[in-house]
Every structure is written in structure tokens, then in C-alpha cells.
Design an enzyme around this catalytic site. Sequence first.
Site, PDB file in Angstrom:
ATOM      1  N   THR A  74      53.024  37.600  71.175  1.00 43.53           N
ATOM      2  CA  THR A  74      51.616  38.032  71.181  1.00 43.53           C
ATOM      3  C   THR A  74      50.769  37.017  71.945  1.00 43.53           C
ATOM      4  O   THR A  74      49.929  37.384  72.781  1.00 43.53           O
ATOM      5  CB  THR A  74      51.105  38.167  69.724  1.00 43.53           C
ATOM      6  OG1 THR A  74      51.862  39.184  69.075  1.00 43.53           O
ATOM      7  CG2 THR A  74      49.630  38.486  69.660  1.00 43.53           C
ATOM      8  N   GLN A 170      61.710  43.364  73.350  1.00 44.14           N
ATOM      9  CA  GLN A 170      62.713  44.171  72.642  1.00 44.14           C
ATOM     10  C   GLN A 170      64.016  44.303  73.425  1.00 44.14           C
ATOM     11  O   GLN A 170      65.031  44.706  72.867  1.00 44.14           O
ATOM     12  CB  GLN A 170      62.147  45.571  72.335  1.00 44.14           C
ATOM     13  CG  GLN A 170      61.002  45.573  71.347  1.00 44.14           C
ATOM     14  CD  GLN A 170      61.428  45.226  69.915  1.00 44.14           C
ATOM     15  OE1 GLN A 170      62.619  45.173  69.582  1.00 44.14           O
ATOM     16  NE2 GLN A 170      60.457  44.971  69.051  1.00 44.14           N
ATOM     17  N   CYS A 315      53.378  48.642  61.010  1.00 46.06           N
ATOM     18  CA  CYS A 315      51.956  48.353  61.223  1.00 46.06           C
ATOM     19  C   CYS A 315      51.602  47.078  60.486  1.00 46.06           C
ATOM     20  O   CYS A 315      52.089  46.840  59.387  1.00 46.06           O
ATOM     21  CB  CYS A 315      51.100  49.492  60.695  1.00 46.06           C
ATOM     22  SG  CYS A 315      51.556  51.044  61.418  1.00 46.06           S
TER      23      CYS A 315
HETATM   24  N1  PLP Z   1      55.940  42.964  72.469  1.00 47.38           N
HETATM   25  C1  PLP Z   1      56.766  43.842  71.894  1.00 47.38           C
HETATM   26  C2  PLP Z   1      57.390  44.909  72.726  1.00 47.38           C
HETATM   27  C3  PLP Z   1      57.034  43.774  70.532  1.00 47.38           C
HETATM   28  O1  PLP Z   1      57.847  44.664  69.969  1.00 47.38           O
HETATM   29  C4  PLP Z   1      56.417  42.754  69.769  1.00 47.38           C
HETATM   30  C5  PLP Z   1      56.647  42.680  68.304  1.00 47.38           C
HETATM   31  O2  PLP Z   1      56.984  43.642  67.666  1.00 47.38           O
HETATM   32  C6  PLP Z   1      55.570  41.859  70.430  1.00 47.38           C
HETATM   33  C7  PLP Z   1      55.349  41.996  71.773  1.00 47.38           C
HETATM   34  C8  PLP Z   1      54.858  40.771  69.685  1.00 47.38           C
HETATM   35  O3  PLP Z   1      55.739  39.896  69.105  1.00 47.38           O
HETATM   36  P1  PLP Z   1      55.239  38.874  67.996  1.00 47.38           P
HETATM   37  O4  PLP Z   1      54.689  39.665  66.870  1.00 47.38           O
HETATM   38  O5  PLP Z   1      56.454  38.165  67.632  1.00 47.38           O
HETATM   39  O6  PLP Z   1      54.201  38.040  68.602  1.00 47.38           O
END
Ligand code: PLP
Length: 376
Positions: A74, A170, A315
Site C-alpha cells: 500500500t 498477487q 474488506c
Molecule cells: N495490491 C494488491 C493487488 C493486493 O492484493 C494488496 C493486498 O491485498 C495490496 C496491493 C496491498 O497490500 P498490503 O495490504 O500488504 O499493503
Amino acid sequence: MINNGTIYLDYNATAPLQPEVKAAMTAVMGMPHNPSSIHSFGREARKLVENARLQLATVLECETKQIMFAGSATEINNHILRGVESMRILVLETEHPSVLKAVPDAVMLPVDADGVVDLQKAEAVLAEVPRGALVSVMLANNETGVIQPVKQLCDIAHNYGALVHCDAVQAWGRIPVVFTQLGADFMTISSHKVGGPVGAAALVTGPCIPVKPLLKGGGQEGNQRAGTENVVAIVGLGAMAQQIGESLAHMESLREWRDQLESAFKAIAPDMRVMGAGAKRLPNTLNITMPNVSSEIQLMNFDLAGIALSAGSACSSGKVSVSHVLTAMGVDKNTATTAMRVSMGWASTERDLETFAKEWARIYERCGASRVSNAA
Ligand code: PLP
């Protein structure tokens, strides 16, 4: 199965820590490790961080200087999307919220009924916006596992003078991910979806592309990301990189078991829908509907049976709402609210999936099939 007896089928949310990763982290845990310190502990910490960078660069086939460590995917998605000086940002409708919410005024690129980016429409948008745009495209979707034609989109974007960021969170450890072959200018990966720790993620950047840091303060990570490095988590990410070959090998079994599940469920409930069925998908992910049974009812029943999985997407509020991914794919609300995401990983076994399949059939028999026959 994980050790409390629960069958865990929610790897796209997070994965249990791999034993080799845990061992590597445990070995360095508890030390006063700040890589900016110049005493012996600091020098040792620096060595650990740089070793992890090398381990990661080796599997991603890039140079160590192209890798920046951060605390989460994120954070990296925000760092790129808010830090690159670009005229316009274009994102797929089905991106993760860490992309969509980082740039709420982005131009949306549509997907088809399987969730795959419409390349012709993307090209038409790129032709309209000023040169110097940034496109953000995920390699694989977290809810459906649908894989995007990233290389083709990169070729188109580069023709129009745009840069491309690829969220490969992913995909890493599930399909081969090699930075140079992807064609993107930036790539996000994270460790905790494949069996590494939460708290470490990495950005890979192509040569000489300036990005304004999101976190300001100290000069860590080449002045790109301020804040003392999470040495233990970074060591875990490096150790995870060394397990990637094994992870990929296990994916072949998962693909086979997933296909068997699909066929078994279709035989029981011919109306059952597999989301993204016509597209290339990750071998570990299955997004399926159970006709006439809401995701909430399914979740409760699976939970009671000791099976952990997700409705559409996990969520953050813990509430199940209609998935923006399925909506973008044109799935109607009633169907979307019966969808569940099954996601497997390194510790998943054939027995787990057999138990899951039996439970799926039982729940459908009890809650769904009767409604179909009553309606007939
Ligand atoms: N991008 C994708 C495609 C994700 O599936 C996720 C988490 O589910 C994230 C970014 C963000 O990852 P994080 O919550 O570990 O920061």
C-alpha cells in the site's frame, strides 16, 4: 491445514509464514539493528539489509540499486502514484484500493467481462491524454486471479510516451515475475501473500526515473523512503525470495486441484459461475458463485466447518459489500453477492481441497439447491 486444524484458503489476504522464512527472521530478531548506525550492530544490520536486497534482485532479475524496501505494498503504490510527476494517471477499474484511493481523480481504463483490460480502449484513452502520463496496471487481480496482458499494455503506453507501474503483489511466487520481461517502469511486490512476513515490500524502478518520496525524514533507502528499516521483516523478504522457486513448483499442483474443484462444482450446480473463466488466471485463485446462497451465509457455514476463506475480497471493515471488481466485469449484484474467493498457497494440500469440496456440496445442498427445486 494450519496447526489449529483450520483449513486456510485465504492466501490472497495473507499467507502463513514459511518455516525457512521464520527461521531466518528468528535468527536476527531482538538485536539492536539500525542499519544507519556505524557501530558493529549497525554494520551487521546494513549487511543483512543488503544481503536481502541481493536475494530479491537475483530472483526478480534486476540490479540491487533498483530495489527500494518499504513497509507495505500500500505504501509503495501510494509512493509511486503520488510521487511521479505525471500529466495524468490512468488505472484499471479493477485495481486494488491502494491504487484507486491513492489517485481518486485517475482516468479509469475499462475491463471486459473476464476482467481483462480492453487494450483498444486503453490505447484510445492514451491517444487523448497528453504525453507523460502514468498507467497503473496490476499483474494479477486479488479477487479473481485474472492476469493482465501487462507487456502488451506497456508497449502501447510507451508508444504514447507514458510510464507504467505494475502492482505484481498477487502474482509474485504464483507465476514467474521477471522485472525486465514485464516491460514496466515500476513494479510493486510484497512478501506476505506468499509466506514472507507482513511489514516488508519492495519497489523495483527502471533506470533514472525520479520519484518524490512519500515519507520524508532520514536519508534511508537512497533518500527515497525515510524511516529506520524493518531489518527483521526485510531479512524475511530476502529469505522468501529464496523460496520462490519452490512456491512456483507447488503452483502446478494447485492449478490441477483448482481445475478439479471447478469441474466438481459445475457437476453439482450447473449454474455456478467461475469469475474470469475465459481469461488466464493465477493457479491458486478461484472466484466462484454458489447459486442462491449469499456470501455471508457461505462464510458463516465455512467458518463453522473450520474453513477460512473470503467473500469476493477481504474488506478492511470486515463487512462484505459488492465487489468493485465484479461490478467492473458487468456481473449483476445478485450474482456478485453469492461469490466467494478461494485462494491457496504453499501449505495447501489436496486433502484440504477435498474437505472444502465436500463442505461446499453440503452447504449448497442445504441452502441453495432446495431453493432451486422449490422455484422449479
Ligand atoms: N495490491 C494488491 C493487488 C493486493 O492484493 C494488496 C493486498 O491485498 C495490496 C496491493 C496491498 O497490500 P498490503 O495490504 O500488504 O499493503
